[in-house]
Design an enzyme around this catalytic site. Structure first.
Site, short mmCIF file in Angstrom:
data_model
loop_
_atom_site.label_atom_id
_atom_site.label_comp_id
_atom_site.label_asym_id
_atom_site.label_seq_id
_atom_site.Cartn_x
_atom_site.Cartn_y
_atom_site.Cartn_z
N GLU A 58 -10.74 -68.13 62.83
CA GLU A 58 -11.56 -68.73 61.78
C GLU A 58 -10.84 -68.60 60.44
OE1 GLU A 58 -16.25 -68.85 60.73
OE2 GLU A 58 -15.36 -66.85 60.86
N CYS A 95 -19.54 -71.18 58.53
CA CYS A 95 -19.28 -70.64 59.86
C CYS A 95 -19.33 -71.73 60.92
CB CYS A 95 -20.27 -69.52 60.18
SG CYS A 95 -22.00 -70.00 59.98
N LYS A 120 -29.42 -56.34 51.96
CA LYS A 120 -28.13 -56.12 51.32
C LYS A 120 -27.43 -57.47 51.21
CE LYS A 120 -23.93 -55.69 52.31
NZ LYS A 120 -23.29 -56.24 51.09
N GLY A 131 -24.20 -51.38 54.01
CA GLY A 131 -24.44 -51.99 55.31
C GLY A 131 -24.49 -50.96 56.43
N GLY A 143 -20.39 -53.47 52.31
CA GLY A 143 -20.75 -53.33 53.71
C GLY A 143 -20.47 -51.95 54.28
N PRO A 144 -19.26 -51.40 54.03
CA PRO A 144 -18.96 -50.09 54.60
C PRO A 144 -19.87 -48.97 54.11
CG PRO A 144 -16.94 -51.21 53.98
CD PRO A 144 -18.07 -52.04 53.44
N GLU A 170 -25.40 -63.41 63.60
CA GLU A 170 -24.90 -64.78 63.42
C GLU A 170 -23.52 -64.64 62.83
OE1 GLU A 170 -23.48 -67.81 62.05
OE2 GLU A 170 -25.01 -67.85 60.47
#
Length: 474
Positions: free
Chosen positions: A382, A282, A173, A210, A206-207, A248
């Site tokens: 972040e 990241c 995905k 994922g 994603g929801p 990650e």
């Protein structure tokens, strides 16, 4: 070869294209706001079809001789190299990376990582004698790979190449923000002669997609790269079926500048590592920890260096910082800039104001703050944009304490006399540390401590993530 701009974006399941049946998701160019393509919005049914295709392919692929799998990954690497221009153009168009950076980094890293894992596979200890036991490494099964938009193809290939080489099959995905390179890879995989069903792609959010992958009982492992918040959710969902989960996640990496550092090198390299890819990395060094007595000198050098950066159209070869990946990401970064000012940090470069001459693109001003409290939002969270926080320290112990004070532990740096810098690097609670700007090593493990994740990618360690260990006593 299909030109990136004309690439048909469909799901790729069992070696064939599968069109959207329940709507699409638009993909916009962040430099202009213009919609450039759309991807199908997959659902649980699409995921199930892809997982079943991967399960069917696993039987044959896992039994394929290692030499043939290695050769296939080498062919994939070569096919990606041939498509480098399409890859770079796609990434620049979809998430705004400057075209020179896309060519030199975004398009080259997947070629290098796939070639490297193929090379090390030939010396990897697939079997080992320990006493009266034969310890063997075997593929896990069906791997769900969930990847982000900031390094779209690199993050995909860092998972797919070792997983496939190990004998696994994959359902990917990719991010719906930057989806084209997943389709380019599908072309490369097919051209390399990899059997249908070994590599499958399901687009979506994603929801929906994922979560369906993380929950699917036919998935044996989830390899996820993305935000810490989303990674936590993947872990919770996957726990129901006790899958292996490799994460990650985010970072808030510290660059510790010691008294003995070459300040010119530390400033130039440090600012570059903070603002590379528009700060959307990241492992960006977003906190610069500096000796209090040298803060004024270092800040003056930082501001002078920052003034040379070119912000603009990412297709312009002079551009060093393009737009953020989306309007939503631009607004998120601008919000952090506003809160940093409200919290009392001193803005010495940039700011939250819009870049009027670059509207309607998703641009922010690259920014530098001083007077940043180590426990402030700007120092702890972040930002994922071109924002550098300068934090002074009065002792080495204080510098180490501040560097280790966040929930993250992905990357970091130390500048100073070599042996001294190495001793400080050993004290940082983080997955990788660069000393005096050392170059990136594709054979070294990449991954984090604490809430930066729990897995490792690249090199031998990245290959081991996709293998089970069996002991046979005789």
């Amino acid at each position: 070869m299909t030109a990136a701009g004309r690439l048909e974006l469909t799901h790729w399941i069992g070696g064939r294209r599968v069109a959207a049946h329940d709507g699409t998701i638009e993909v916009a160019d962040p430099a202009t706001g213009r919609v450039v393509t759309a991807v199908p919005a997959g659902d649980a049914g699409t995921v199930d079809a892809a997982v079943r295709a991967a399960q069917d392919a696993f039987r044959e692929w896992s039994a394929t001789p290692l030499a043939e799998r290695v050769a296939a990954v080498r062919r994939i690497s070569a096919a990606l190299k041939e498509r480098a221009d399409d890859i770079a153009t796609s990434i620049t168009t979809e998430m705004g990376a400057p075209i020179v950076f896309s060519r030199k980094v975004q398009a080259r890293m997947p070629v290098a990582s796939s070639r490297t894992v193929a090379e090390l596979a030939e010396t990897f200890p697939w079997e080992e004698e320990i006493g009266n036991s034969l310890v063997v490494k075997e593929p896990i099964g069906v791997v769900a790979a969930i990847t982000p938009w900031n390094y779209p193809l690199h993050q995909i290939v860092a998972k797919v190449a070792p997983a496939v080489l190990a004998g696994n099959t994959v359902v990917l995905k990719p991010s719906e923000v930057a989806p084209r390179t997943a389709a380019i890879l599908a072309e490369a995989v097919a051209e390399a002669g990899v059997p249908a069903g070994v590599y499958n792609v399901v687009y979506g959010t994603g929801p929906v997609v994922g979560e369906a992958l993380a929950a699917h009982p036919g998935v044996d492992m989830v390899s996820f790269t993305g935000s810490t918040r989303a990674g936590k959710r993947v872990s919770v969902v996957a726990a129901e079926t006790v899958k292996r989960v490799a994460l990650e996640l985010g970072g808030k990496s510290a660059n510790v500048v010691l008294e003995s550092a070459d300040l010119a090198v530390a400033v130039e390299t440090g600012l570059g590592a903070a603002w590379q890819n528009g700060g959307q990395s990241c492992n960006a060094w977003t906190r610069m920890l500096v000796p209090a007595a040298k803060q004024a000198e270092i800040v003056e050098m930082l501001v002078a260096a920052a003034a040379t950066y070119v912000v603009g159209d990412p297709v312009d070869e002079k551009t060093q910082i393009g737009p953020m990946s989306s309007a939503a990401q631009r607004d998120r970064v601008a919000g952090y800039l506003e809160r940093g000012i409200a919290d009392g940090a001193k803005l010495v470069f940039g700011g939250p104001e819009s870049l009027e001459d670059l509207k309607p693109g998703a641009y922010v001003k690259p920014s530098i703050f001083t007077g940043v409290a180590p426990d402030s939002e700007l120092a702890q969270e972040e930002v994922f944009g071109p924002v550098l926080a300068v934090i002074p320290y009065t002792s080495e112990d204080e510098a180490v304490e501040v560097a280790n004070s966040t929930i993250y532990g992905l990357a970091g740096a130390v500048f100073g006399e070599d042996e001294h810098a190495l001793s400080v690097a050993r004290r940082l609670r983080t997955g990788q540390v660069d000393v005096n700007g050392a170059k990136f090593n594709m054979l070294a493990p990449f991954g984090g401590y604490r809430q930066s994740g729990n897995g490792r990618e690249l090199g031998r360690y990245g290959l081991e993530e996709f293998l089970e260990t069996k002991s046979i006593q005789r």
